[in-house]
Design a protein around this motif. Structure first.
Motif, PDB file in Angstrom:
ATOM      1  N   THR A  20      21.136  78.003 -96.423  1.00 28.54           N
ATOM      2  CA  THR A  20      21.569  77.180 -97.548  1.00 28.54           C
ATOM      3  C   THR A  20      21.849  75.757 -97.087  1.00 28.54           C
ATOM      4  O   THR A  20      21.441  74.789 -97.731  1.00 28.54           O
ATOM      5  CB  THR A  20      22.817  77.787 -98.213  1.00 28.54           C
ATOM      6  OG1 THR A  20      22.508  79.113 -98.642  1.00 28.54           O
ATOM      7  CG2 THR A  20      23.268  76.969 -99.399  1.00 28.54           C
ATOM      8  N   GLN A  21      22.516  75.646 -95.947  1.00 27.65           N
ATOM      9  CA  GLN A  21      22.814  74.326 -95.397  1.00 27.65           C
ATOM     10  C   GLN A  21      21.537  73.601 -94.968  1.00 27.65           C
ATOM     11  O   GLN A  21      21.359  72.409 -95.229  1.00 27.65           O
ATOM     12  CB  GLN A  21      23.767  74.447 -94.211  1.00 27.65           C
ATOM     13  CG  GLN A  21      25.147  74.899 -94.606  1.00 27.65           C
ATOM     14  CD  GLN A  21      26.035  75.161 -93.410  1.00 27.65           C
ATOM     15  OE1 GLN A  21      25.568  75.257 -92.284  1.00 27.65           O
ATOM     16  NE2 GLN A  21      27.335  75.275 -93.654  1.00 27.65           N
ATOM     17  N   GLN A  22      20.648  74.339 -94.319  1.00 25.18           N
ATOM     18  CA  GLN A  22      19.388  73.732 -93.883  1.00 25.18           C
ATOM     19  C   GLN A  22      18.546  73.304 -95.077  1.00 25.18           C
ATOM     20  O   GLN A  22      17.908  72.252 -95.056  1.00 25.18           O
ATOM     21  CB  GLN A  22      18.601  74.713 -93.017  1.00 25.18           C
ATOM     22  CG  GLN A  22      19.212  74.938 -91.662  1.00 25.18           C
ATOM     23  CD  GLN A  22      18.461  75.981 -90.850  1.00 25.18           C
ATOM     24  OE1 GLN A  22      17.965  76.963 -91.388  1.00 25.18           O
ATOM     25  NE2 GLN A  22      18.378  75.750 -89.550  1.00 25.18           N
ATOM     26  N   LEU A  23      18.540  74.125 -96.110  1.00 25.59           N
ATOM     27  CA  LEU A  23      17.778  73.820 -97.317  1.00 25.59           C
ATOM     28  C   LEU A  23      18.320  72.564 -97.990  1.00 25.59           C
ATOM     29  O   LEU A  23      17.551  71.702 -98.413  1.00 25.59           O
ATOM     30  CB  LEU A  23      17.817  75.009 -98.274  1.00 25.59           C
ATOM     31  CG  LEU A  23      17.030  74.879 -99.564  1.00 25.59           C
ATOM     32  CD1 LEU A  23      15.555  74.682 -99.272  1.00 25.59           C
ATOM     33  CD2 LEU A  23      17.222  76.122-100.412  1.00 25.59           C
ATOM     34  N   ALA A  24      19.626  72.458 -98.063  1.00 26.33           N
ATOM     35  CA  ALA A  24      20.236  71.274 -98.669  1.00 26.33           C
ATOM     36  C   ALA A  24      19.855  70.019 -97.879  1.00 26.33           C
ATOM     37  O   ALA A  24      19.508  68.992 -98.463  1.00 26.33           O
ATOM     38  CB  ALA A  24      21.753  71.426 -98.716  1.00 26.33           C
ATOM     39  N   GLY A  25      19.901  70.101 -96.569  1.00 30.17           N
ATOM     40  CA  GLY A  25      19.511  68.973 -95.729  1.00 30.17           C
ATOM     41  C   GLY A  25      18.045  68.641 -95.876  1.00 30.17           C
ATOM     42  O   GLY A  25      17.650  67.469 -95.917  1.00 30.17           O
ATOM     43  N   SER A  26      17.224  69.663 -95.975  1.00 26.98           N
ATOM     44  CA  SER A  26      15.785  69.471 -96.125  1.00 26.98           C
ATOM     45  C   SER A  26      15.454  68.798 -97.457  1.00 26.98           C
ATOM     46  O   SER A  26      14.589  67.924 -97.525  1.00 26.98           O
ATOM     47  CB  SER A  26      15.081  70.823 -96.029  1.00 26.98           C
ATOM     48  OG  SER A  26      13.708  70.703 -96.275  1.00 26.98           O
ATOM     49  N   LYS A  27      16.150  69.199 -98.516  1.00 24.46           N
ATOM     50  CA  LYS A  27      15.921  68.587 -99.833  1.00 24.46           C
ATOM     51  C   LYS A  27      16.397  67.141 -99.853  1.00 24.46           C
ATOM     52  O   LYS A  27      15.796  66.294-100.494  1.00 24.46           O
ATOM     53  CB  LYS A  27      16.628  69.387-100.925  1.00 24.46           C
ATOM     54  CG  LYS A  27      15.936  70.683-101.263  1.00 24.46           C
ATOM     55  CD  LYS A  27      16.636  71.408-102.385  1.00 24.46           C
ATOM     56  CE  LYS A  27      15.907  72.682-102.763  1.00 24.46           C
ATOM     57  NZ  LYS A  27      16.597  73.408-103.835  1.00 24.46           N
ATOM     58  N   GLU A  28      17.491  66.890 -99.139  1.00 23.40           N
ATOM     59  CA  GLU A  28      18.047  65.543 -99.089  1.00 23.40           C
ATOM     60  C   GLU A  28      17.115  64.589 -98.342  1.00 23.40           C
ATOM     61  O   GLU A  28      16.905  63.461 -98.759  1.00 23.40           O
ATOM     62  CB  GLU A  28      19.413  65.588 -98.397  1.00 23.40           C
ATOM     63  CG  GLU A  28      20.196  64.304 -98.478  1.00 23.40           C
ATOM     64  CD  GLU A  28      21.576  64.464 -97.875  1.00 23.40           C
ATOM     65  OE1 GLU A  28      21.867  63.737 -96.915  1.00 23.40           O
ATOM     66  OE2 GLU A  28      22.349  65.309 -98.365  1.00 23.40           O
ATOM     67  N   ALA A  30      13.753  65.315 -97.351  1.00 27.72           N
ATOM     68  CA  ALA A  30      12.417  65.449 -97.956  1.00 27.72           C
ATOM     69  C   ALA A  30      11.289  64.860 -97.116  1.00 27.72           C
ATOM     70  O   ALA A  30      10.354  64.273 -97.646  1.00 27.72           O
ATOM     71  CB  ALA A  30      12.417  64.854 -99.363  1.00 27.72           C
ATOM     72  N   ASP A  31      11.366  65.015 -95.806  1.00 29.05           N
ATOM     73  CA  ASP A  31      10.282  64.563 -94.937  1.00 29.05           C
ATOM     74  C   ASP A  31       9.087  65.506 -95.004  1.00 29.05           C
ATOM     75  O   ASP A  31       7.944  65.077 -95.037  1.00 29.05           O
ATOM     76  CB  ASP A  31      10.747  64.464 -93.474  1.00 29.05           C
ATOM     77  CG  ASP A  31      11.729  63.335 -93.259  1.00 29.05           C
ATOM     78  OD1 ASP A  31      11.765  62.424 -94.098  1.00 29.05           O
ATOM     79  OD2 ASP A  31      12.451  63.369 -92.252  1.00 29.05           O
ATOM     80  N   ASP A  32       9.375  66.789 -94.988  1.00 29.97           N
ATOM     81  CA  ASP A  32       8.329  67.795 -94.930  1.00 29.97           C
ATOM     82  C   ASP A  32       8.556  68.826 -96.043  1.00 29.97           C
ATOM     83  O   ASP A  32       9.497  69.614 -95.977  1.00 29.97           O
ATOM     84  CB  ASP A  32       8.357  68.468 -93.552  1.00 29.97           C
ATOM     85  CG  ASP A  32       7.195  69.404 -93.310  1.00 29.97           C
ATOM     86  OD1 ASP A  32       6.282  69.456 -94.166  1.00 29.97           O
ATOM     87  OD2 ASP A  32       7.195  70.082 -92.269  1.00 29.97           O
ATOM     88  N   ALA A  33       7.696  68.818 -97.036  1.00 30.34           N
ATOM     89  CA  ALA A  33       7.859  69.716 -98.182  1.00 30.34           C
ATOM     90  C   ALA A  33       7.686  71.182 -97.775  1.00 30.34           C
ATOM     91  O   ALA A  33       8.322  72.059 -98.346  1.00 30.34           O
ATOM     92  CB  ALA A  33       6.857  69.366 -99.268  1.00 30.34           C
ATOM     93  N   SER A  34       6.854  71.444 -96.786  1.00 28.63           N
ATOM     94  CA  SER A  34       6.639  72.828 -96.366  1.00 28.63           C
ATOM     95  C   SER A  34       7.885  73.419 -95.718  1.00 28.63           C
ATOM     96  O   SER A  34       8.109  74.628 -95.760  1.00 28.63           O
ATOM     97  CB  SER A  34       5.450  72.924 -95.407  1.00 28.63           C
ATOM     98  OG  SER A  34       5.715  72.223 -94.207  1.00 28.63           O
ATOM     99  N   GLU A  35       8.704  72.562 -95.122  1.00 24.85           N
ATOM    100  CA  GLU A  35       9.946  73.031 -94.504  1.00 24.85           C
ATOM    101  C   GLU A  35      10.896  73.569 -95.576  1.00 24.85           C
ATOM    102  O   GLU A  35      11.495  74.627 -95.408  1.00 24.85           O
ATOM    103  CB  GLU A  35      10.605  71.891 -93.730  1.00 24.85           C
ATOM    104  CG  GLU A  35      11.804  72.292 -92.923  1.00 24.85           C
ATOM    105  CD  GLU A  35      12.374  71.135 -92.128  1.00 24.85           C
ATOM    106  OE1 GLU A  35      12.837  70.159 -92.753  1.00 24.85           O
ATOM    107  OE2 GLU A  35      12.356  71.208 -90.895  1.00 24.85           O
TER     108      GLU A  35
END
Length: 56
Positions: A20-28, A30-35
């Motif tokens: 959940t934490q990683q997903l939130a950081g990834s959405k924030e 947004a460098d790599d959509a596949s991540e």
């Protein structure tokens, strides 16, 4: 539910919390959509396994 299943659920819940934490950081970021998609898939798989363990 046996002791082994309870421990597995506990481990999966911790994994979901981390994802959940990683997903939130990834959405924030947004460098790599596949991540973001990968994190969502992992989270869905973990939740499905928890439901399967609870059902048995």
């Amino acid at each position: 539910m046996d002791k082994k299943a309870k421990k597995r659920i506990e481990v999966l819940n911790k994994k979901i919390q981390k994802l959940t934490q990683q997903l939130a950081g990834s959405k924030e970021q947004a460098d790599d959509a596949s991540e973001t998609e990968k994190f969502e898939q992992e989270m869905a798989a973990a939740k499905a396994e928890i439901e399967k363990l609870k059902a048995s």
